[in-house]
Design an enzyme around this catalytic site. Structure first.
Site, PDB file in Angstrom:
ATOM      1  N   LYS A 116      -8.120   1.505  -1.424  1.00 50.88           N
ATOM      2  CA  LYS A 116      -8.158   2.669  -0.831  1.00 50.88           C
ATOM      3  C   LYS A 116      -9.431   3.010   0.627  1.00 50.88           C
ATOM      4  O   LYS A 116      -9.462   2.250   1.046  1.00 50.88           O
ATOM      5  CB  LYS A 116      -8.593   3.948  -1.947  1.00 50.88           C
ATOM      6  CG  LYS A 116      -7.356   3.640  -3.478  1.00 50.88           C
ATOM      7  CD  LYS A 116      -6.227   4.637  -3.405  1.00 50.88           C
ATOM      8  CE  LYS A 116      -5.750   4.013  -3.990  1.00 50.88           C
ATOM      9  NZ  LYS A 116      -5.910   4.062  -5.611  1.00 50.88           N
TER      10      LYS A 116
HETATM   11  C1  LIG Z   1      -5.182   4.181  -6.745  1.00 48.37           C
HETATM   12  C2  LIG Z   1      -4.441   5.886  -7.811  1.00 48.37           C
HETATM   13  C3  LIG Z   1      -5.323   5.878  -8.566  1.00 48.37           C
HETATM   14  C4  LIG Z   1      -5.797   5.486 -10.038  1.00 48.37           C
HETATM   15  O1  LIG Z   1      -7.345   5.173  -8.928  1.00 48.37           O
HETATM   16  P1  LIG Z   1      -8.289   3.841  -9.183  1.00 48.37           P
HETATM   17  O2  LIG Z   1      -9.913   4.916  -8.662  1.00 48.37           O
HETATM   18  O3  LIG Z   1      -7.217   2.277  -9.717  1.00 48.37           O
HETATM   19  O4  LIG Z   1      -8.485   4.627 -10.870  1.00 48.37           O
HETATM   20  C5  LIG Z   1      -4.822   7.160  -8.992  1.00 48.37           C
HETATM   21  N1  LIG Z   1      -3.050   7.892  -8.522  1.00 48.37           N
HETATM   22  C6  LIG Z   1      -3.018   7.638  -7.619  1.00 48.37           C
HETATM   23  C7  LIG Z   1      -1.920   8.375  -6.545  1.00 48.37           C
HETATM   24  C8  LIG Z   1      -3.780   6.138  -7.027  1.00 48.37           C
HETATM   25  O5  LIG Z   1      -3.213   5.501  -6.059  1.00 48.37           O
END
Ligand SMILES: *Cc1c(COP(=O)(O)O)cnc(C)c1O
Length: 371
Positions: A166
């Site tokens: 991210k």
């Molecule tokens: C990555 C992601 C999540 C979950 O994030 P985590 O921190 O891995 O729990 C939720 N929603 C979307 C759209 C994502 O891409």
């Protein structure tokens, strides 16, 4: 190193500092540091009392997490189609899907392109249905029109991800933000075994041995080790965003002038805020190509270029397909766009030369005869 040297590795002063800086940056009253965005989404639903027989509207165009958290609460995720340009849900789509059982709506700001939260709230606020933003892709994004807050801090609650891929990362991590003090307090308690706020203080110097379990909680807290990474990443958030924005601009410039310009579609401009460019999603004009998406990804892979697909819509996965309401659902835009999307590499350490080599590889793969 400061955290390691302090000997205090788990949730403590660094996590508190990360929460305070994050809340101030996004313009929310409260921030709760957690070990994932999934945890943040789950705790928001739990704190709002979402339960059996409730419906929560989520886009089908998202990652597993957005819908599974609804199922954790024994509520039903209602999968919505998306608008084809942004691949986001819109106020019109949501208005048509609301029922007396709708208890919350979770828009996803897909790829870092902000969904129209203001428009969603115009539909939902009069019905007293809260918006919980899945801002996993959307940090840091300014909404348009700007209002002193960042995307993710525009609804009743917002959830950010600090997963490895991210826009800022702590390896694994997440943040829940809200202006609702009751929601924040409940999330904080439930993030650490349902142990009461009073007992939370036992982790501070003024704490005592006494604690009280108020509910069957979860183990969702963020460590100080992770929070230290988060603080360092937070300080660089805009520098990292600038790098992603530059790379997206380079892709656009090169692709518009390339031999594949008529064979692909570029991401539509963001209409409801600034783009975080978590993903750079290209669409293939399959009818003009003699090759399908899987073959393009494989050919890129053979050249050492990692491309992927975001997302395989939820309604195409076995778990959701087994659900009767999903089998009946009409999701034509997501179904039509799915075979043509391809996420090209984009990360802050990439160079303009790297982008150029991806575009050259696409030219070689998509127009073999012409070269
Ligand atoms: C990555 C992601 C999540 C979950 O994030 P985590 O921190 O891995 O729990 C939720 N929603 C979307 C759209 C994502 O891409």
């Amino acid at each position: 190193m400061e955290v390691l040297d302090s000997g205090w590795l788990t949730t403590g002063a660094k996590a508190r500092e990360f929460e305070e800086r994050f809340a101030a940056l996004v313009g929310a009253e409260h921030a709760v540091a957690l070990n994932s965005c999934t945890a943040a989404l789950h705790l928001a639903l739990e704190a709002l009392g979402v339960g059996p027989r409730d419906e929560v509207l989520v886009p089908t165009w998202t990652f597993a997490a957005t819908a599974e958290v609804v199922a954790y609460q024994r509520a039903r995720p209602i999968l919505l189609d998306v608008e084809p340009d942004s691949l986001n849900i819109t106020p019109e789509i949501v208005r048509a899907a609301v029922t007396p059982r709708t208890r919350a709506v979770i828009p996803v700001h897909f790829a870092g392109d902000p969904a129209d939260v203001a428009g969603l709230r115009e539909v939902l606020d009069p019905l007293d249905i809260p918006v919980i933003e899945d801002a996993a892709h959307a940090f840091p994004c300014e909404p348009r029109p700007a209002n002193g807050r960042l995307v993710g801090a525009l609804g009743r609650a917002g959830a950010y991800s600090f997963y490895a891929t991210k826009t800022i990362t702590t390896g694994e991590g997440g943040m829940l933000v809200t202006d609702d003090g009751t929601l924040a307090d409940r999330a904080r308690v439930m993030s650490l075994h349902g142990i009461s706020k009073h007992a939370w203080n036992r982790y501070t110097a003024s704490g005592s041995w006494w604690y009280e379990i108020e509910a069957a909680g979860f183990k969702y807290n963020l460590t100080d080790l992770a929070a230290a990474l988060g603080l360092a990443q937070l300080a660089r958030a805009h520098e990292l965003l600038d790098a992603r924005t530059r790379l997206a601009g380079t892709y656009r410039q090169l692709l518009e002038r390339s031999a594949v310009a008529d064979l692909v579609e570029l991401p539509a401009p963001a209409r409801h805020g600034t783009h975080a460019w978590h993903l750079f999603v290209l669409r293939l004009n399959l009818s003009r190509l003699g090759i399908d998406r899987a073959a393009v990804i494989e050919a890129l892979g053979a050249r050492g270029i990692g491309a992927s697909v975001h997302f395989i819509p939820l309604h195409m996965h076995p778990y959701h397909r087994r659900r009767q309401d999903v089998r009946r659902a009409r999701l034509p835009n997501a179904t039509a766009e799915f075979p043509r999307v391809i996420s090209l590499p984009i990360w802050p350490g990439m160079s303009a030369t790297d982008v150029a080599s991806v575009v050259t590889a696409l030219e070689e793969i998509l127009t073999p005869g012409r070269r």
